[in-house]
Design a protein around this motif. Structure first.
Motif, mmCIF file in Angstrom:
data_model
loop_
_atom_site.group_PDB
_atom_site.id
_atom_site.type_symbol
_atom_site.label_atom_id
_atom_site.label_comp_id
_atom_site.label_asym_id
_atom_site.label_seq_id
_atom_site.Cartn_x
_atom_site.Cartn_y
_atom_site.Cartn_z
ATOM 1 N N ALA A 79 0.839 -1.205 0.000
ATOM 2 C CA ALA A 79 0.000 0.000 0.000
ATOM 3 C C ALA A 79 0.871 1.250 0.000
ATOM 4 N N ALA A 80 1.950 1.224 0.766
ATOM 5 C CA ALA A 80 2.851 2.378 0.799
ATOM 6 C C ALA A 80 3.469 2.631 -0.568
ATOM 7 N N LEU A 81 3.906 1.568 -1.244
ATOM 8 C CA LEU A 81 4.518 1.724 -2.557
ATOM 9 C C LEU A 81 3.508 2.229 -3.585
ATOM 10 N N CYS A 82 2.245 1.847 -3.440
ATOM 11 C CA CYS A 82 1.217 2.186 -4.431
ATOM 12 C C CYS A 82 0.326 3.353 -4.008
ATOM 13 N N HIS A 83 0.610 4.003 -2.891
ATOM 14 C CA HIS A 83 -0.366 4.928 -2.315
ATOM 15 C C HIS A 83 -0.591 6.169 -3.176
ATOM 16 N N ASP A 84 0.329 6.472 -4.092
ATOM 17 C CA ASP A 84 0.146 7.608 -5.007
ATOM 18 C C ASP A 84 0.298 7.164 -6.464
ATOM 19 N N LEU A 85 -0.087 5.949 -6.770
ATOM 20 C CA LEU A 85 0.103 5.394 -8.102
ATOM 21 C C LEU A 85 -0.614 6.246 -9.155
ATOM 22 N N GLU A 86 0.136 6.668 -10.179
ATOM 23 C CA GLU A 86 -0.360 7.515 -11.268
ATOM 24 C C GLU A 86 -0.830 8.885 -10.782
ATOM 25 N N HIS A 87 -0.188 9.411 -9.774
ATOM 26 C CA HIS A 87 -0.577 10.735 -9.279
ATOM 27 C C HIS A 87 -0.331 11.781 -10.364
ATOM 28 N N PRO A 88 -1.312 12.645 -10.673
ATOM 29 C CA PRO A 88 -1.148 13.610 -11.767
ATOM 30 C C PRO A 88 -0.422 14.895 -11.370
ATOM 31 N N GLY A 89 -0.030 15.019 -10.105
ATOM 32 C CA GLY A 89 0.662 16.238 -9.689
ATOM 33 C C GLY A 89 -0.272 17.398 -9.377
ATOM 34 N N VAL A 90 -1.562 17.111 -9.262
ATOM 35 C CA VAL A 90 -2.558 18.104 -8.851
ATOM 36 C C VAL A 90 -3.455 17.446 -7.802
ATOM 37 N N SER A 91 -4.240 18.245 -7.096
ATOM 38 C CA SER A 91 -5.053 17.727 -6.002
ATOM 39 C C SER A 91 -6.349 17.089 -6.505
ATOM 40 N N SER A 92 -6.999 16.330 -5.614
ATOM 41 C CA SER A 92 -8.309 15.757 -5.937
ATOM 42 C C SER A 92 -9.318 16.849 -6.252
ATOM 43 N N GLN A 93 -9.210 17.984 -5.561
ATOM 44 C CA GLN A 93 -10.131 19.090 -5.808
ATOM 45 C C GLN A 93 -9.970 19.617 -7.227
ATOM 46 N N PHE A 94 -8.731 19.678 -7.718
ATOM 47 C CA PHE A 94 -8.519 20.114 -9.093
ATOM 48 C C PHE A 94 -9.090 19.094 -10.072
ATOM 49 N N VAL A 95 -8.879 17.818 -9.814
ATOM 50 C CA VAL A 95 -9.401 16.765 -10.700
ATOM 51 C C VAL A 95 -10.918 16.869 -10.806
ATOM 52 N N ALA A 96 -11.577 17.112 -9.672
ATOM 53 C CA ALA A 96 -13.037 17.235 -9.688
ATOM 54 C C ALA A 96 -13.491 18.491 -10.423
ATOM 55 N N ALA A 97 -12.750 19.588 -10.248
ATOM 56 C CA ALA A 97 -13.142 20.852 -10.877
ATOM 57 C C ALA A 97 -12.872 20.866 -12.370
ATOM 58 N N ALA A 98 -11.853 20.129 -12.808
ATOM 59 C CA ALA A 98 -11.499 20.082 -14.234
ATOM 60 C C ALA A 98 -11.772 18.682 -14.774
ATOM 61 N N GLU A 99 -12.956 18.199 -14.481
ATOM 62 C CA GLU A 99 -13.307 16.811 -14.782
ATOM 63 C C GLU A 99 -13.119 16.460 -16.252
ATOM 64 N N GLU A 100 -13.383 17.415 -17.157
ATOM 65 C CA GLU A 100 -13.292 17.116 -18.593
ATOM 66 C C GLU A 100 -11.874 16.759 -19.015
#
Length: 363
Positions: A79-100
Protein backbone atom coordinates in the motif's frame (compact mmCIF):
# COMPACT_ATOMS: atom_id res chain seq x y z
CA UNK A 1 18.98 2.26 -5.87
CA UNK A 2 15.29 3.05 -5.39
CA UNK A 3 14.20 -0.23 -6.97
CA UNK A 4 16.80 -2.11 -4.94
CA UNK A 5 15.57 -0.50 -1.74
CA UNK A 6 11.95 -1.47 -2.43
CA UNK A 7 12.98 -5.04 -3.25
CA UNK A 8 15.16 -5.34 -0.13
CA UNK A 9 12.21 -4.26 2.02
CA UNK A 10 9.94 -6.91 0.51
CA UNK A 11 12.64 -9.55 0.94
CA UNK A 12 13.33 -8.48 4.52
CA UNK A 13 9.66 -9.18 5.27
CA UNK A 14 10.17 -12.81 4.21
CA UNK A 15 7.61 -12.67 1.41
CA UNK A 16 9.49 -15.26 -0.60
CA UNK A 17 9.67 -17.73 2.29
CA UNK A 18 6.38 -17.06 4.10
CA UNK A 19 4.06 -16.33 1.18
CA UNK A 20 5.82 -18.10 -1.69
CA UNK A 21 6.04 -14.94 -3.80
CA UNK A 22 8.90 -15.29 -6.26
CA UNK A 23 11.56 -12.59 -6.43
CA UNK A 24 10.85 -12.20 -10.14
CA UNK A 25 7.23 -11.27 -9.40
CA UNK A 26 8.30 -8.71 -6.82
CA UNK A 27 10.75 -7.26 -9.33
CA UNK A 28 8.03 -6.98 -11.97
CA UNK A 29 5.69 -5.35 -9.46
CA UNK A 30 8.25 -2.71 -8.48
CA UNK A 31 9.22 -1.95 -12.07
CA UNK A 32 5.63 -1.59 -13.24
CA UNK A 33 4.88 0.75 -10.34
CA UNK A 34 7.93 2.79 -11.33
CA UNK A 35 6.71 2.95 -14.93
CA UNK A 36 3.38 4.35 -13.71
CA UNK A 37 4.79 7.12 -11.56
CA UNK A 38 5.14 10.38 -13.47
CA UNK A 39 7.85 13.03 -13.50
CA UNK A 40 6.12 15.35 -11.05
CA UNK A 41 8.38 17.45 -8.83
CA UNK A 42 7.03 15.78 -5.68
CA UNK A 43 4.56 12.96 -6.34
CA UNK A 44 6.99 10.71 -8.17
CA UNK A 45 8.74 7.37 -7.69
CA UNK A 46 11.15 8.86 -5.15
CA UNK A 47 8.23 9.89 -2.97
CA UNK A 48 6.49 6.50 -2.95
CA UNK A 49 9.71 4.63 -2.18
CA UNK A 50 10.48 7.16 0.56
CA UNK A 51 7.02 6.54 2.04
CA UNK A 52 7.44 2.77 1.71
CA UNK A 53 10.79 2.84 3.48
CA UNK A 54 9.52 5.16 6.22
CA UNK A 55 6.45 2.94 6.69
CA UNK A 56 8.69 -0.10 7.09
CA UNK A 57 11.02 1.66 9.53
CA UNK A 58 8.17 3.07 11.64
CA UNK A 59 6.39 -0.29 11.75
CA UNK A 60 9.57 -1.83 13.14
CA UNK A 61 10.26 1.04 15.54
CA UNK A 62 6.74 1.07 16.99
CA UNK A 63 6.46 -2.72 17.21
CA UNK A 64 3.63 -2.93 14.70
CA UNK A 65 5.41 -5.32 12.38
CA UNK A 66 5.68 -7.93 15.13
CA UNK A 67 1.89 -7.94 15.52
CA UNK A 68 1.05 -8.44 11.83
CA UNK A 69 0.62 -11.60 9.82
CA UNK A 70 2.77 -12.13 6.74
CA UNK A 71 -0.04 -11.01 4.43
CA UNK A 72 -0.71 -7.93 6.57
CA UNK A 73 2.98 -6.97 6.41
CA UNK A 74 2.82 -7.28 2.63
CA UNK A 75 -0.44 -5.29 2.51
CA UNK A 76 1.06 -2.41 4.50
CA UNK A 77 4.27 -2.12 2.47
CA UNK A 78 2.55 -2.68 -0.90
CA UNK A 79 0.00 0.00 0.00
CA UNK A 80 2.85 2.38 0.80
CA UNK A 81 4.52 1.72 -2.56
CA UNK A 82 1.22 2.19 -4.43
CA UNK A 83 -0.37 4.93 -2.32
CA UNK A 84 0.15 7.61 -5.01
CA UNK A 85 0.10 5.39 -8.10
CA UNK A 86 -0.36 7.52 -11.27
CA UNK A 87 -0.58 10.74 -9.28
CA UNK A 88 -1.15 13.61 -11.77
CA UNK A 89 0.66 16.24 -9.69
CA UNK A 90 -2.56 18.10 -8.85
CA UNK A 91 -5.05 17.73 -6.00
CA UNK A 92 -8.31 15.76 -5.94
CA UNK A 93 -10.13 19.09 -5.81
CA UNK A 94 -8.52 20.11 -9.09
CA UNK A 95 -9.40 16.76 -10.70
CA UNK A 96 -13.04 17.24 -9.69
CA UNK A 97 -13.14 20.85 -10.88
CA UNK A 98 -11.50 20.08 -14.23
CA UNK A 99 -13.31 16.81 -14.78
CA UNK A 100 -13.29 17.12 -18.59
CA UNK A 101 -9.49 16.93 -18.59
CA UNK A 102 -9.43 13.58 -16.81
CA UNK A 103 -12.32 11.75 -18.50
CA UNK A 104 -11.19 8.24 -19.37
CA UNK A 105 -7.93 8.58 -17.45
CA UNK A 106 -8.81 8.58 -13.77
CA UNK A 107 -11.22 6.10 -12.26
CA UNK A 108 -12.36 8.42 -9.47
CA UNK A 109 -11.92 12.14 -8.81
CA UNK A 110 -10.75 11.22 -5.30
CA UNK A 111 -7.16 10.34 -6.15
CA UNK A 112 -6.73 7.92 -3.25
CA UNK A 113 -9.51 5.73 -4.69
CA UNK A 114 -7.82 5.81 -8.08
CA UNK A 115 -4.48 4.83 -6.52
CA UNK A 116 -6.07 1.88 -4.71
CA UNK A 117 -7.90 0.64 -7.80
CA UNK A 118 -4.80 0.90 -9.96
CA UNK A 119 -2.75 -0.92 -7.32
CA UNK A 120 -4.87 -4.03 -7.73
CA UNK A 121 -4.92 -3.79 -11.50
CA UNK A 122 -1.14 -3.98 -11.30
CA UNK A 123 -1.04 -6.81 -8.75
CA UNK A 124 -3.40 -9.11 -10.67
CA UNK A 125 -2.16 -8.33 -14.18
CA UNK A 126 -0.70 -11.40 -15.87
CA UNK A 127 2.69 -9.71 -16.22
CA UNK A 128 2.92 -9.29 -12.43
CA UNK A 129 0.52 -11.91 -11.03
CA UNK A 130 1.39 -11.34 -7.37
CA UNK A 131 -1.75 -12.87 -5.89
CA UNK A 132 -2.08 -16.15 -7.77
CA UNK A 133 -3.34 -18.93 -5.54
CA UNK A 134 -4.67 -16.57 -2.88
CA UNK A 135 -8.00 -17.94 -1.67
CA UNK A 136 -11.08 -15.78 -2.12
CA UNK A 137 -11.53 -14.90 1.57
CA UNK A 138 -7.83 -14.13 2.05
CA UNK A 139 -7.79 -12.11 -1.19
CA UNK A 140 -10.59 -9.83 0.03
CA UNK A 141 -8.96 -9.47 3.45
CA UNK A 142 -5.70 -8.47 1.77
CA UNK A 143 -7.44 -6.11 -0.62
CA UNK A 144 -9.35 -4.51 2.24
CA UNK A 145 -6.13 -3.91 4.18
CA UNK A 146 -4.48 -2.27 1.16
CA UNK A 147 -7.54 -0.16 0.32
CA UNK A 148 -8.01 1.12 3.86
CA UNK A 149 -4.36 2.02 4.23
CA UNK A 150 -4.27 3.96 0.94
CA UNK A 151 -7.59 5.72 1.62
CA UNK A 152 -6.25 6.77 5.03
CA UNK A 153 -3.85 9.13 3.24
CA UNK A 154 -6.79 11.26 2.05
CA UNK A 155 -6.14 14.56 3.79
CA UNK A 156 -9.87 15.19 4.13
CA UNK A 157 -9.99 12.27 6.60
CA UNK A 158 -7.20 13.69 8.73
CA UNK A 159 -9.56 15.06 11.39
CA UNK A 160 -11.28 11.69 11.78
CA UNK A 161 -8.00 9.87 12.29
CA UNK A 162 -6.71 12.49 14.72
CA UNK A 163 -9.90 12.15 16.78
CA UNK A 164 -9.58 8.33 16.77
CA UNK A 165 -5.94 8.54 17.81
CA UNK A 166 -6.66 10.97 20.65
CA UNK A 167 -9.56 8.81 21.83
CA UNK A 168 -7.24 5.79 22.00
CA UNK A 169 -4.64 7.76 23.97
CA UNK A 170 -7.33 8.90 26.41
CA UNK A 171 -8.45 5.29 26.97
CA UNK A 172 -4.87 4.16 27.53
CA UNK A 173 -4.26 6.97 30.02
CA UNK A 174 -7.49 6.13 31.86
CA UNK A 175 -6.56 2.44 32.04
CA UNK A 176 -3.14 3.25 33.41
CA UNK A 177 -4.57 5.65 35.98
CA UNK A 178 -6.88 2.89 37.17
CA UNK A 179 -3.95 0.51 37.52
CA UNK A 180 -4.99 -1.66 34.61
CA UNK A 181 -3.12 -2.83 31.54
CA UNK A 182 -2.69 -0.50 28.56
CA UNK A 183 -5.21 -1.16 25.82
CA UNK A 184 -3.83 -2.43 22.51
CA UNK A 185 -4.77 -0.49 19.40
CA UNK A 186 -6.67 -2.28 16.67
CA UNK A 187 -3.89 -3.43 14.35
CA UNK A 188 -5.72 -2.42 11.19
CA UNK A 189 -6.13 1.11 12.53
CA UNK A 190 -2.45 1.00 13.46
CA UNK A 191 -1.53 0.09 9.86
CA UNK A 192 -3.52 3.04 8.55
CA UNK A 193 -1.98 5.44 11.07
CA UNK A 194 1.55 4.36 10.17
CA UNK A 195 1.01 4.95 6.46
CA UNK A 196 -0.47 8.36 7.29
CA UNK A 197 2.60 9.13 9.39
CA UNK A 198 4.92 8.11 6.57
CA UNK A 199 3.03 10.04 3.89
CA UNK A 200 3.66 13.41 5.57
CA UNK A 201 6.98 12.45 7.16
CA UNK A 202 9.22 14.96 5.35
CA UNK A 203 9.08 17.10 8.49
CA UNK A 204 10.52 14.21 10.54
CA UNK A 205 13.70 13.93 8.49
CA UNK A 206 16.94 15.81 9.21
CA UNK A 207 16.65 19.43 8.12
CA UNK A 208 18.90 18.99 5.07
CA UNK A 209 16.56 16.29 3.78
CA UNK A 210 13.40 18.13 4.79
CA UNK A 211 14.53 21.13 2.73
CA UNK A 212 14.85 19.02 -0.41
CA UNK A 213 11.31 17.77 -0.07
CA UNK A 214 10.07 21.30 0.72
CA UNK A 215 11.45 22.51 -2.61
CA UNK A 216 9.80 19.65 -4.46
CA UNK A 217 6.36 20.01 -2.90
CA UNK A 218 6.31 23.79 -3.32
CA UNK A 219 7.25 23.47 -7.00
CA UNK A 220 4.37 21.07 -7.54
CA UNK A 221 1.90 23.33 -5.74
CA UNK A 222 3.00 26.29 -7.85
CA UNK A 223 2.54 24.29 -11.05
CA UNK A 224 -1.06 23.54 -10.05
CA UNK A 225 -1.64 27.22 -9.33
CA UNK A 226 -0.25 28.16 -12.74
CA UNK A 227 -2.57 25.67 -14.39
CA UNK A 228 -5.58 26.96 -12.46
CA UNK A 229 -4.76 30.52 -13.51
CA UNK A 230 -4.29 29.56 -17.16
CA UNK A 231 -7.70 27.85 -17.17
CA UNK A 232 -9.49 30.78 -15.54
CA UNK A 233 -10.09 28.81 -12.34
CA UNK A 234 -9.84 30.19 -8.82
CA UNK A 235 -6.22 29.74 -7.74
CA UNK A 236 -5.79 27.65 -4.59
CA UNK A 237 -4.06 29.89 -2.07
CA UNK A 238 -1.21 27.53 -1.18
CA UNK A 239 -0.59 27.02 -4.92
CA UNK A 240 -0.36 30.72 -5.79
CA UNK A 241 3.31 31.58 -6.33
CA UNK A 242 2.47 35.27 -6.04
CA UNK A 243 0.95 34.87 -2.58
CA UNK A 244 2.27 31.76 -0.87
CA UNK A 245 5.90 31.90 0.31
CA UNK A 246 7.65 28.49 0.50
CA UNK A 247 9.05 28.84 4.03
CA UNK A 248 5.76 30.15 5.41
CA UNK A 249 4.05 27.13 3.85
CA UNK A 250 6.37 24.76 5.71
CA UNK A 251 5.84 26.52 9.03
CA UNK A 252 2.06 26.44 8.65
CA UNK A 253 2.14 22.77 7.60
CA UNK A 254 3.98 21.84 10.78
CA UNK A 255 2.00 24.11 13.11
CA UNK A 256 -1.52 23.28 11.98
CA UNK A 257 -1.30 19.73 10.67
CA UNK A 258 1.88 17.87 11.59
CA UNK A 259 2.50 19.00 15.18
CA UNK A 260 -0.95 18.06 16.57
CA UNK A 261 -0.82 14.78 14.67
CA UNK A 262 2.65 13.64 15.65
CA UNK A 263 2.18 14.75 19.27
CA UNK A 264 -0.82 12.41 19.42
CA UNK A 265 1.21 9.65 17.77
CA UNK A 266 3.94 10.06 20.38
CA UNK A 267 1.25 9.83 23.08
CA UNK A 268 0.19 6.45 21.72
CA UNK A 269 3.68 5.21 20.88
CA UNK A 270 6.44 6.42 23.23
CA UNK A 271 9.11 5.06 20.86
CA UNK A 272 8.11 7.80 18.42
CA UNK A 273 9.54 10.52 20.69
CA UNK A 274 12.89 10.97 18.82
CA UNK A 275 11.05 11.58 15.54
CA UNK A 276 8.85 14.18 17.24
CA UNK A 277 11.96 15.87 18.61
CA UNK A 278 13.41 16.06 15.09
CA UNK A 279 10.25 17.73 13.79
CA UNK A 280 10.42 20.32 16.57
CA UNK A 281 14.07 20.98 15.79
CA UNK A 282 13.19 21.50 12.13
CA UNK A 283 10.39 23.89 13.04
CA UNK A 284 12.81 25.99 15.08
CA UNK A 285 15.18 26.17 12.10
CA UNK A 286 12.40 27.20 9.71
CA UNK A 287 11.59 30.12 12.00
CA UNK A 288 14.71 32.05 10.97
CA UNK A 289 15.02 30.59 7.47
CA UNK A 290 14.30 32.68 4.39
CA UNK A 291 12.86 31.90 0.98
CA UNK A 292 16.14 33.05 -0.59
CA UNK A 293 18.09 30.54 1.50
CA UNK A 294 15.74 27.76 0.44
CA UNK A 295 16.07 28.75 -3.22
CA UNK A 296 19.85 28.64 -2.76
CA UNK A 297 19.62 24.95 -1.88
CA UNK A 298 18.78 24.01 -5.47
CA UNK A 299 22.40 23.53 -6.44
CA UNK A 300 22.54 20.37 -4.33
CA UNK A 301 19.03 19.04 -4.91
CA UNK A 302 19.15 16.45 -7.67
CA UNK A 303 17.26 17.13 -10.91
CA UNK A 304 14.99 19.84 -9.47
CA UNK A 305 14.83 22.78 -11.87
CA UNK A 306 14.26 26.34 -10.68
CA UNK A 307 10.67 27.26 -9.82
CA UNK A 308 8.91 27.18 -13.21
CA UNK A 309 7.68 30.63 -14.27
CA UNK A 310 5.83 30.15 -17.54
CA UNK A 311 2.16 29.52 -16.88
CA UNK A 312 1.81 27.23 -19.88
CA UNK A 313 4.49 24.77 -18.71
CA UNK A 314 2.15 23.08 -16.24
CA UNK A 315 -0.54 22.82 -18.93
CA UNK A 316 1.86 21.08 -21.30
CA UNK A 317 3.10 18.73 -18.56
CA UNK A 318 -0.38 17.66 -17.47
CA UNK A 319 -1.70 17.26 -21.01
CA UNK A 320 1.35 15.18 -21.90
CA UNK A 321 0.77 12.97 -18.84
CA UNK A 322 -2.91 12.45 -19.68
CA UNK A 323 -2.07 11.59 -23.27
CA UNK A 324 0.24 8.85 -22.04
CA UNK A 325 -2.49 7.43 -19.83
CA UNK A 326 -5.10 7.42 -22.60
CA UNK A 327 -2.86 5.61 -25.06
CA UNK A 328 -1.62 3.01 -22.56
CA UNK A 329 -4.11 0.17 -22.85
CA UNK A 330 -2.08 -2.56 -21.16
CA UNK A 331 0.58 -2.67 -18.52
CA UNK A 332 4.03 -2.26 -19.95
CA UNK A 333 5.89 -5.36 -18.88
CA UNK A 334 9.46 -4.69 -17.72
CA UNK A 335 12.02 -6.07 -20.15
CA UNK A 336 14.41 -7.12 -17.40
CA UNK A 337 14.47 -7.68 -13.66
CA UNK A 338 16.28 -5.77 -10.95
CA UNK A 339 19.98 -6.59 -10.99
CA UNK A 340 20.79 -7.84 -7.49
CA UNK A 341 24.43 -8.58 -8.23
CA UNK A 342 25.57 -5.25 -6.78
CA UNK A 343 27.96 -5.61 -3.87
CA UNK A 344 26.38 -5.69 -0.41
CA UNK A 345 28.01 -2.42 0.59
CA UNK A 346 26.33 -0.60 -2.30
CA UNK A 347 22.83 -1.81 -1.52
CA UNK A 348 20.58 0.62 0.34
CA UNK A 349 19.60 -0.37 3.86
CA UNK A 350 15.87 -0.25 4.62
CA UNK A 351 15.75 -0.03 8.41
CA UNK A 352 16.61 3.63 9.12
CA UNK A 353 13.78 6.18 9.05
CA UNK A 354 15.88 8.51 6.90
CA UNK A 355 17.26 7.58 3.49
CA UNK A 356 20.84 7.95 2.49
CA UNK A 357 21.56 10.71 -0.02
CA UNK A 358 21.61 8.27 -2.92
CA UNK A 359 17.86 7.77 -2.48
CA UNK A 360 17.49 11.08 -4.28
CA UNK A 361 19.65 10.04 -7.23
CA UNK A 362 18.24 9.30 -10.64
CA UNK A 363 17.01 5.76 -11.24
Amino acid sequence: DLCHLALEIFLALGLREDLGIAVEKLQSFILVVRSRMFDNPYHNFRHVVDVMQTTYALALLLGTMARLTAWEKFALTAAALCHDLEHPGVSSQFVAAAEELFTGSYKDPLLEKHHALRAFEVMVDREVDLLRGLRTVKYYEFRGDVNRAILATDIDKHGEYLAALRAHVAKVDAARAAGGEALAMDKHLEMELILKCADISNVLKPFATAKRWAIRVTDEFYLQGDLERSRGMAVTQMCDRGVQAPVALQKAFIDYLCAPWYEAVAGAFPAFAPALAQMRENRAKWESYTDAELEGCRDWVDDVDPFPKAEDESCHRLHRLLKVMRTRTVLEAPSRGIDRTASEQNRPKPTAIVHSRRTFSST
